[in-house]
Scaffold this active site. Sequence first.
Site, PDB file in Angstrom:
ATOM      1  N   GLU A 126      -3.288   8.437   8.885  1.00  0.00           N
ATOM      2  CA  GLU A 126      -1.876   8.146   9.122  1.00  0.00           C
ATOM      3  C   GLU A 126      -1.356   8.881  10.360  1.00  0.00           C
ATOM      4  O   GLU A 126      -0.468   8.389  11.059  1.00  0.00           O
ATOM      5  CB  GLU A 126      -1.043   8.531   7.889  1.00  0.00           C
TER       6      GLU A 126
ATOM      7  N   CYS B 260     -10.640   3.299  -0.497  1.00  0.00           N
ATOM      8  CA  CYS B 260      -9.279   3.470   0.016  1.00  0.00           C
ATOM      9  C   CYS B 260      -9.153   2.597   1.254  1.00  0.00           C
ATOM     10  O   CYS B 260     -10.051   2.606   2.114  1.00  0.00           O
ATOM     11  CB  CYS B 260      -9.015   4.931   0.365  1.00  0.00           C
ATOM     12  N   THR B 261      -8.063   1.854   1.357  1.00  0.00           N
ATOM     13  CA  THR B 261      -7.921   0.921   2.480  1.00  0.00           C
ATOM     14  C   THR B 261      -7.635   1.622   3.802  1.00  0.00           C
ATOM     15  O   THR B 261      -7.628   0.977   4.851  1.00  0.00           O
ATOM     16  CB  THR B 261      -6.822  -0.120   2.186  1.00  0.00           C
ATOM     17  N   HIS B 262      -7.406   2.931   3.777  1.00  0.00           N
ATOM     18  CA  HIS B 262      -7.301   3.680   5.027  1.00  0.00           C
ATOM     19  C   HIS B 262      -8.680   3.902   5.663  1.00  0.00           C
ATOM     20  O   HIS B 262      -8.789   4.028   6.884  1.00  0.00           O
ATOM     21  CB  HIS B 262      -6.671   5.057   4.794  1.00  0.00           C
TER      22      HIS B 262
ATOM     23  N   CYS C   9      -4.076  -0.835  -2.379  1.00  0.00           N
ATOM     24  CA  CYS C   9      -4.033   0.611  -2.564  1.00  0.00           C
ATOM     25  C   CYS C   9      -4.911   0.923  -3.759  1.00  0.00           C
ATOM     26  O   CYS C   9      -4.621   0.485  -4.878  1.00  0.00           O
ATOM     27  CB  CYS C   9      -2.598   1.076  -2.814  1.00  0.00           C
ATOM     28  N   ASN C  10      -5.991   1.642  -3.535  1.00  0.00           N
ATOM     29  CA  ASN C  10      -6.913   1.937  -4.620  1.00  0.00           C
ATOM     30  C   ASN C  10      -6.283   2.800  -5.698  1.00  0.00           C
ATOM     31  O   ASN C  10      -6.554   2.623  -6.888  1.00  0.00           O
ATOM     32  CB  ASN C  10      -8.160   2.617  -4.059  1.00  0.00           C
TER      33      ASN C  10
ATOM     34  N   TYR D  71      -0.265   8.416  -2.468  1.00  0.00           N
ATOM     35  CA  TYR D  71      -0.238   8.206  -3.909  1.00  0.00           C
ATOM     36  C   TYR D  71      -1.356   8.972  -4.608  1.00  0.00           C
ATOM     37  O   TYR D  71      -1.305   9.206  -5.813  1.00  0.00           O
ATOM     38  CB  TYR D  71      -0.395   6.717  -4.231  1.00  0.00           C
ATOM     39  N   GLY D  72      -2.388   9.314  -3.855  1.00  0.00           N
ATOM     40  CA  GLY D  72      -3.571   9.919  -4.462  1.00  0.00           C
ATOM     41  C   GLY D  72      -3.324  11.254  -5.136  1.00  0.00           C
ATOM     42  O   GLY D  72      -4.097  11.667  -6.005  1.00  0.00           O
TER      43      GLY D  72
ATOM     44  N   ASP E 296       0.862  -1.178   0.000  1.00  0.00           N
ATOM     45  CA  ASP E 296       0.000   0.000   0.000  1.00  0.00           C
ATOM     46  C   ASP E 296       0.897   1.226   0.000  1.00  0.00           C
ATOM     47  O   ASP E 296       2.104   1.131   0.242  1.00  0.00           O
ATOM     48  CB  ASP E 296      -0.917  -0.001   1.232  1.00  0.00           C
ATOM     49  N   SER E 297       0.293   2.378  -0.269  1.00  0.00           N
ATOM     50  CA  SER E 297       1.055   3.618  -0.268  1.00  0.00           C
ATOM     51  C   SER E 297       1.512   3.998   1.133  1.00  0.00           C
ATOM     52  O   SER E 297       2.448   4.775   1.295  1.00  0.00           O
ATOM     53  CB  SER E 297       0.206   4.758  -0.846  1.00  0.00           C
TER      54      SER E 297
END
Length: 274
Positions: free
Chosen positions: A161, A193-195, A82-83, A51-52, A19-20
């Site tokens: 984060e 988004c996996t966050h 990571c989408n 990354y977005g 993932d980012s």
Amino acid sequence: MGIGGGANESHIPMIGIFDSGIGGLTTVRAIMQKLPGYDILYYGDTARMPYGSKSPETVRQYALENTRFLVERGARIIVIACNSAASTAMDAVTQTFDLPVFEVVNPAVEAAIAAPLPPRIGVIGTRATIASGVYEARIKALQPNATVHSVPCPLLVPLVEEGWLDTPETTRIVKKYLHPLKTKQIRTLILGCTHYPILKELIQKKIGKSVRIIDSGSCVADTVVRYLAQNPQMDARLEKNGEHRFFVSDITAQFQRSARTMLQGPIHLTHVRM
């Protein structure tokens, strides 16, 4: 939980996930729950997140570098958690590496259109994911009569984060992002988004209890489970010693704390330089 260290580790066949940042640990958690005991190798590119906000070309370069890092350390299956990378780099990864690759977009789309609700679907994600139009295109390809409303939420990744999960500022930002989707009366919301699953409780509260939320990380975990059940030869190649290794390209005390929150348990992040 076994935790490995440096780059000279033996190449144990593992499930590789990247993932980012550390948001992909929500996908790791889902895979650990659905495939208990399987060895997992994780890489979070915390030095170059998010990354977005990056160009598609840059995201593709990062995705290839991340995949190579995992493969060189024993990954035999790759999960792009990571989408932003899934929406722009999936083809580049599959064309470069001869191994099974899974991503978070298609499983979430399939879960969304399978819901027994009117096909009014909302999508929230990073700028890169929303700008790519990948969710709308794939939903429309499978269910042409669906209505899709997408909203970029660029502040949510840094808030997660940094561990700002229950602050008044985060609550106000989530409410503001979701307001356009509430006015559209969506029935299903894809967390693109996996966050975002870390904020799922807050998101559910602000979007309304009647809206079904789709967690893309959990959906891709289900896809990996089905693939291994249908491909026993690959399943037999993977080690199942409960060995979990977590690498990041930058490390801070906050990353460590947030990682514990996402994995809902103790975790050690190993700092490596790409």
